[in-house]
Design an enzyme around this catalytic site. Structure first.
Site, PDB file in Angstrom:
ATOM      1  N   CYS A 101       2.417 -17.779   9.943  1.00  0.00           N
ATOM      2  CA  CYS A 101       2.042 -16.384   9.699  1.00  0.00           C
ATOM      3  C   CYS A 101       0.667 -16.301   9.050  1.00  0.00           C
ATOM      4  CB  CYS A 101       3.097 -15.707   8.815  1.00  0.00           C
ATOM      5  SG  CYS A 101       2.813 -13.938   8.569  1.00  0.00           S
ATOM      6  N   CYS A 198      11.199 -13.973   6.390  1.00  0.00           N
ATOM      7  CA  CYS A 198      11.195 -12.508   6.423  1.00  0.00           C
ATOM      8  C   CYS A 198      11.956 -11.942   7.607  1.00  0.00           C
ATOM      9  CB  CYS A 198       9.768 -11.983   6.388  1.00  0.00           C
ATOM     10  SG  CYS A 198       8.766 -12.372   7.853  1.00  0.00           S
TER      11      CYS A 198
END
Length: 391
Positions: A101, A198
């Protein structure tokens, strides 16, 4: 300086944006919408990038008096992070989605867009510091090692570092950041830190993977190749795992066994004694340098290696070498011609434990981040010691 403040909805990024404003910069806040389920709400301290987080970020931006936008990067996030996570597990590796990410979203897609819009830098709430060295911009650990996040930033390159801004890098503790947020009237001063993956907010990685990776039953073997159990999908296992193996045949010495390796091609899981998890050498590709090293990495150099965000770094020697065709394994990436080989200094440090292909190894020189690579293979410490002793 024109600064784009990445505001996750947490206390760190809000205070970082506030400090950028205090420094006299022209600041614009942006929240990245990464979830493909926009109705998702945070549960406790799990996950991030939810509707609740976006609202918290907006309230903080309003209090600071800065413009605020939400950018939808969910498609890019799915392709570069979620799909990569699935593919890595399907190939028998254990990936770190936070590294991907940072590499692909927060400091590639976001930074590229920011520069295209005329911003000079992207500010985040990461705890790390930047310095101008003799060979250009360098990335260093934060002043407080307990909160240091330089490991997850190890994927950044020198061109990206040139446009990064980390206002919290010299802050001694998270408590001080929370106190500052409270003094500024930020309602998220006591908001819990997010943790876990997440896009798997309930923390059940194995359950989530079972819905995204084809389950194929296979054998669990000991090191001699004897079948000692069955599994219902190799992707549900990680190197170092002890619990949940459901072995039908106990070890000869009665001691517990651990997952030593996963063989995706044959769909086998190999187990053995705990001491076999001790690793003396790691190697891999997909490497990058966080700025110019200042030396020829093809020549062995002293460094420290860290294989997890909260692990202790250990002294080692590393070098960049060609991949010998005869040494290729199913863990090597197709087309890779070179890899970084890192030998732990076993006279000064304990071996690495539970190293899994797919993990990220970050190299340090003192407080400086030299670069990172994805681990493809590992050599047991005893085997490494035997090799060194024979030289």
């Amino acid at each position: 300086m024109k600064v784009l403040a990445a505001m996750s909805g947490g206390v760190d990024s809000a205070v970082a944006a506030a400090r950028a404003v205090d420094a006299g910069h022209e600041v614009v806040g942006v929240h990245l919408a990464l979830s493909r389920m926009p109705g998702t709400l945070r549960t406790g301290s799990r996950g991030c990038c939810t509707v609740e987080d976006a609202m918290d970020a907006r309230r903080a931006a309003n209090l600071l008096g800065i413009p605020f936008y939400v950018w939808d990067l969910s498609e890019r996030f799915k392709e570069d992070v979620v799909d990569d996570f699935i593919a890595e597990y399907a190939a028998g590796r254990t990936p770190n989605p936070c590294m991907r990410c940072n590499e692909k979203i927060k400091f590639a897609a976001l930074l590229d867009k920011a520069i295209a819009l005329g911003f000079d830098a992207v500010a985040t709430g990461h705890y790390a510091t930047l310095a101008d060295g003799p060979n250009g911009r360098e990335l260093h650990r934060a002043s407080a090692w307990a909160k240091d996040q330089s490991y997850v930033l190890g994927v950044l390159t020198e061109p990206q570092l040139a446009h990064c801004y980390f206002p919290l890098g010299s802050t001694p503790s998270k408590d001080l950041v929370r106190a500052e947020a409270a003094e500024r009237g930020l309602q998220l001063a006591q908001k819990p830190d997010s943790h876990d993956i997440c896009f798997i907010p309930d923390g059940d990685t194995r359950g989530w993977l079972s819905e995204h990776v084809r389950r194929a039953p296979g054998d669990i073997l000991d090191e001699a190749g004897a079948v000692v159990g069955r599994h219902d999908g190799a992707h549900g296992y990680t190197v170092g795992q002890r619990r949940g193996l459901q072995l039908g045949r106990p070890s000869a010495d009665g001691r517990p066994r651990y997952v030593l390796s996963i063989r995706p091609v044959s769909n086998e899981v190999v187990v053995g004694p705990q001491e076999r998890l001790a690793i003396g050498t790691i190697a891999g590709g997909r490497f990058s340098w966080a700025g110019e090293p200042g030396f020829d990495p093809a020549e062995a150099f002293a460094c420290e290696v860290q294989i997890r965000a909260h692990a202790d770094p250990v002294p080692a020697r590393a070098r960049l070498v060609p991949i010998a065709e005869a040494e290729r394994t199913e863990q090597h990436r197709a087309g890779a011609s070179r890899e970084i080989v890192v030998d732990v200094d076993l006279e000064r440090a304990e071996p690495l434990l539970g190293v899994a292909p797919g993990q990220t190894a970050v190299l340090y020189l003192g407080s400086r981040v030299l670069g990172q690579f994805t681990i493809d293979r590992a050599l047991p410490a005893q085997q490494r010691a035997d090799v060194v002793g024979a030289l």
